[in-house]
Structure formats: C-alpha cells, structure tokens
Design a protein around this motif. Structure first.
Motif, PDB file in Angstrom:
ATOM      1  N   HIS A 299       0.903  -1.582  -0.402  1.00 35.95           N
ATOM      2  CA  HIS A 299      -0.075   0.086  -0.114  1.00 35.95           C
ATOM      3  C   HIS A 299       1.021   1.042   0.185  1.00 35.95           C
ATOM      4  O   HIS A 299       0.827   2.077  -0.618  1.00 35.95           O
ATOM      5  N   ASP A 326      -8.533   7.685  -3.185  1.00 32.99           N
ATOM      6  CA  ASP A 326     -10.331   7.230  -3.448  1.00 32.99           C
ATOM      7  C   ASP A 326     -10.636   6.038  -3.723  1.00 32.99           C
ATOM      8  O   ASP A 326     -11.695   5.612  -3.145  1.00 32.99           O
ATOM      9  N   GLY A 327      -9.171   5.361  -4.037  1.00 33.48           N
ATOM     10  CA  GLY A 327      -9.655   3.766  -4.282  1.00 33.48           C
ATOM     11  C   GLY A 327      -8.838   2.690  -2.898  1.00 33.48           C
ATOM     12  O   GLY A 327      -9.352   1.534  -1.990  1.00 33.48           O
ATOM     13  N   ALA A 328      -7.933   3.744  -1.873  1.00 36.40           N
ATOM     14  CA  ALA A 328      -7.572   3.257  -0.646  1.00 36.40           C
ATOM     15  C   ALA A 328      -8.326   2.673   0.260  1.00 36.40           C
ATOM     16  O   ALA A 328      -9.272   3.666  -0.132  1.00 36.40           O
ATOM     17  N   GLU A 329      -8.135   1.760   0.814  1.00 37.17           N
ATOM     18  CA  GLU A 329      -9.227   0.891   1.960  1.00 37.17           C
ATOM     19  C   GLU A 329      -8.415   1.855   3.523  1.00 37.17           C
ATOM     20  O   GLU A 329      -7.416   0.904   3.346  1.00 37.17           O
ATOM     21  N   ASP A 330      -9.327   1.389   4.413  1.00 41.74           N
ATOM     22  CA  ASP A 330      -8.582   1.625   5.535  1.00 41.74           C
ATOM     23  C   ASP A 330      -7.911   2.774   6.217  1.00 41.74           C
ATOM     24  O   ASP A 330      -6.956   2.962   6.253  1.00 41.74           O
ATOM     25  N   THR A 331      -7.800   4.211   5.301  1.00 38.79           N
ATOM     26  CA  THR A 331      -7.125   4.978   5.356  1.00 38.79           C
ATOM     27  C   THR A 331      -7.377   5.953   5.857  1.00 38.79           C
ATOM     28  O   THR A 331      -8.592   6.680   6.838  1.00 38.79           O
ATOM     29  N   THR A 332      -6.357   6.496   7.476  1.00 33.60           N
ATOM     30  CA  THR A 332      -6.538   6.985   8.442  1.00 33.60           C
ATOM     31  C   THR A 332      -6.504   8.747   8.358  1.00 33.60           C
ATOM     32  O   THR A 332      -5.689   8.249   7.483  1.00 33.60           O
ATOM     33  N   LYS A 336      -4.228  10.536   4.868  1.00 41.02           N
ATOM     34  CA  LYS A 336      -4.947  11.786   4.586  1.00 41.02           C
ATOM     35  C   LYS A 336      -4.186  13.140   4.249  1.00 41.02           C
ATOM     36  O   LYS A 336      -3.831  13.918   3.680  1.00 41.02           O
TER      37      LYS A 336
END
Length: 470
Positions: A299, A326-332, A336
């Motif tokens: 990632h 936009d496609g990243a999951e579990d972004t903290t 960001k």
C-alpha cells in the motif's frame, strides 16, 4: 540537633486530643487493638497499608504522612524492600514524585537494590505511571553507569521513550544520549530501539542520522532473519519480544531510506528503495500478521512510487494519485494529511492549481491537530507532518491571494512549531507572514504579535536575561 517528629507521636497526640482509646481508634481505622498499640509504642514498624488506614481515620489527606514515613522508616535504616516496594507503588498512584525521588536517592548507593527497583519500574511503566517509572529508571541508570550492563542500556532505552515528547529540541538531546547505548541492548531488542531512534531523527529531519540508523537496523535485522530460518534454529522464541514481525525491520529500513532520498530530492534513488520494500517475495512467513504487514508495505509503495514521480515534476501522475487515494481502503486521518501534504508540496513547487482537490480534504484539514499517538511514529513523525502541511497550505493560499485561508493555516503551523520547539521552521513561518503582512487583518496581526511575545517570554523564562548595563 533538629528533632524529627514521628508518625507514632502524631498518632498518640491525636488519640489524646480526641479522647479515643486504642480499641475505639482501631474500629475507625479497621485495625485490631494490638496493631494500633504496637504502632503507638513503637514495637512494630508501620506498613504503608496501615499508614493509609491511620491517615484516613485521622481525617487527613492521602499521603499526608509519607514524608514522615520516609524519615521514620527508610532514611538511615537498612533498606527493607518489603516495606519500600508497596510504598513506591502508592507514591506513584498518588503522584508523590518527590517522595519517590527521596527513596531512590537514599537506597541506590547499594547496587544490590538495582534489580528490584528496575522490576518495579517495569511494572509502573506497564501501568502507565511514566513519570514515576522514569525516576526509578534514572536512579538505576545513575547507580549502574559504570557497570556497562544490559540493564543499564534498557534503562536508557526506557528513559529515551518516556522523555520523547512535543519538544523537538529535548528530543534531539534524548536521542543523542540514547544512541550510544543501543549496542548494549539484547540483539533482538536493538531492532525496536533503532526503529524508535530512526523515527525521532525522522521527525527532526536529521536525514543523515535517519539513513545511518536505518542501515544499521537493516543489517542487524537481516542477520536475525537468516538465523531464524537456519535449520534447527531456536531464534523464533527471542523474536517474540519484537513489536513487529522480524522481516518488517528489513523493509522498514528501506522505507526510511526512501524517505531520506525523497527529502533530499533524489527521486531516482528514492524509487529504488521503494521498489525494494514493494518486493517482499523473499518473506518466508505466511501467517495473518505477516500478510497484514506485507499489505501495508504494498500500500505504501504504490502511493510513494506515484508521489516520487509527482514531486520530481511528472505532473500527469497527479490524477493517478487522486485515483489511488479514492480507491484506498482503511485510510486513516494521518494518511490523508500526508497525502494532502504531498499534493500541496507539488502544487507549490510546480505552480499547479489544486484548489478543487483541497476541498475534498476539508474535513481532515479542520481536524489537523486531532490525532492519538500510538507509537514513536505517530507520536513524533505525524505531528511534524501536520505542522508542515499547515505551512504548505498557507504558502499555497497566500500566493494565490486567498489571505484569510492562508493566514489561518500559517497561524496553525506557527503554533504547532512552537509546541514542537522547532526554531528553524517557526522562523520560516515568520518569514512567510512578514512577506504578506500588508494583507493581514488587524486581528491577524495582533494574534501574530501576541504569539511572538509568548515565544519571547518563554525563552526569557527558559534562558534568563543578560544584564549588559555598566
């Protein structure tokens, strides 16, 4: 000769003043008559538990007699750890740090007590009693400073992790002092120590030190990893002490080196290190924890490959970066803010209009400073990124004549760098403010001057004044 009062005399005086018998007071203090009598007559030493009961029964605040307890039962007495240990725990609970300091100072002339005090310090650390634990670690470290023991190194490691905080100037001193003790630690524990040390240097942007420590960590981790996978190896037991799977320290070293070269503008070399921690086919473990970390490195690598191209001037990958975000999951929230920082740095460097992109991060910008540190990275590196992001946002807005937004972010950055005690970047913020000062509102100018005055007063209190008269 000064007469030292005794708890026994204080109790005896109280009983006479209140007209209480030993039996009556025993009922109030939940103690039997014999125990009270032994204490009053001095025939039996007092335990901290009994002291707390007596104090409460006399209607006094918790810990009221602790200084007298030290005078009566610890100072000038052979150390009795059965009495001292529970007393130290109670002092920690009640935040009686001066009492702990006195006890440690009194008994640490004898190295025989180092192991027990170290054990108590470890327990206090586990309970979150950091300041109390720090006093014990410092006492043990001072007593063993000429012993070259592993316990001394562990104490210095604990002191380092406890002392590291908001003040980057203090953090640099703590890191510099601790670095010389790393080699004395157990070979496995060295890996976490080096990781923590590298992250502190990373937050300070001491890139030469980050690279140096990262490469040492990688070499040591590779050795341990190879040992672990030798036939009939017993190494797996010792690696259980690590906070991460063993392979992580190898790949994290590559990630750190990639960050070093990115910061220095050598994006080609940064990419080579990024490709290195992206390729983890060599990892032999297949458990769930390992797969989790492999996923994280993949990632990070995917994002950082794009970022390096973007920062090197390849503007067309900006859209790829947005699609990745936009496609990243579990972004903290931390992720960001770092993503936004990368975009704003590129926008400022190559004069790109990213106002529409910034709007997508508005919620994260509002909560820039609201983060909960969980390790040395989130405690040290992330706050620096937050402050840096505020500065880059200010630069972006001010150069595009959005002065209200620009000064708002600039003031946030200045306050953050003041908290971090980072003089270099605080001065950068001052320079940016002064460059655009004619566009600041009277209220903004007043806030700026108030902040400068507070910083000046803090420095006066910290460093004193020099009288040059005469």
């Amino acid at each position: 000769m000064k007469h030292t009062p005794t708890i026994r005399a204080e109790l005896d005086r109280y009983l006479q003043q209140e007209g209480l018998s030993l039996t009556q007071f025993g009922h109030i203090a939940d103690m039997n008559r014999g125990a009270v009598s032994a204490i009053v007559t001095g025939n039996k030493p007092l335990s901290v538990n009994q002291l707390d009961r007596i104090t409460e029964a006399m209607g006094l605040s918790e810990g009221y007699f602790y200084e007298l307890f030290i005078e009566n039962y610890i100072i000038d007495h052979p150390p009795n750890m059965r009495r001292i240990e529970p007393f130290l725990y109670r002092c920690a609970e009640l935040d009686k740090l001066d009492a702990i300091r006195r006890v440690v100072g009194d008994i640490m002339d004898n190295l025989l007590y180092s192991p027990k005090l170290f054990e108590i310090a470890e327990e206090l650390l586990a309970q979150g009693q950091y300041e109390a634990a720090l006093l014990l670690y410092e006492g043990v470290a001072e007593a063993e400073k000429y012993q070259h023991s592993e316990r001394l190194a562990v104490c210095q490691y604990r002191i380092f992790t406890i002392q590291v905080g908001d003040d980057q100037s203090r953090n640099l001193k703590a890191a510099t002092l601790f670095e010389s003790f790393v080699e004395r630690l157990d070979e496995i524990e060295q890996l976490d120590a080096l990781k923590d040390l590298a992250n502190v240097y990373r937050s300070l942007r001491k890139w030469d030190k980050v690279e140096e420590v990262a490469k040492i960590m990688r070499t040591k981790a590779e050795i341990q990893y190879n040992l672990k996978h030798e036939p009939k190896s017993r190494q797996c037991d010792s690696t259980n002490k690590l906070t991460r799977p063993l392979f992580v320290y190898i790949s994290y070293a590559d990630l750190l080196c990639a960050g070093v070269y990115e910061a220095q503008g050598d994006y080609h070399q940064a990419l080579q290190y990024t490709y290195a921690y992206d390729n983890l086919d060599w990892v032999k473990e297949t458990d769930e924890g390992t797969q989790h970390w492999i996923g994280l490195f993949k990632h990070w690598a995917k994002a950082n490959i794009i970022v390096n191209k973007l920062l090197s001037g390849d503007i067309k990958v900006l859209q790829d970066y947005i699609e990745y975000i936009d496609g990243a999951e579990d972004t903290t929230q931390d992720d960001k803010v770092i993503q936004l920082l990368n975009i704003i740095i590129a926008a400022n460097r190559y004069d790109i209009d990213v106002s529409n992109i910034i709007k997508r991060f508005e919620a994260d910008i509002v909560s820039l400073s609201q983060h909960s540190p969980s390790d040395m990275y989130t405690q040290q590196v992330v706050p620096d990124y937050f402050a840096w992001c505020g500065y880059e946002l200010a630069h972006y807005y001010l150069h595009r004549n959005f002065y209200d937004d620009g000064f708002k972010h600039l003031m946030y950055s200045m306050v953050s760098y003041r908290t971090l005690n980072n003089e270099t970047y605080f001065i950068n913020c001052m320079g940016l403010f002064l460059h655009f000062r004619e566009h600041a509102t009277p209220e903004t100018k007043a806030n700026f001057l108030n902040l400068i005055e507070k910083v000046w007063m803090d420095n006066v209190k910290k460093n004193g004044t020099v009288d040059r008269r005469g």
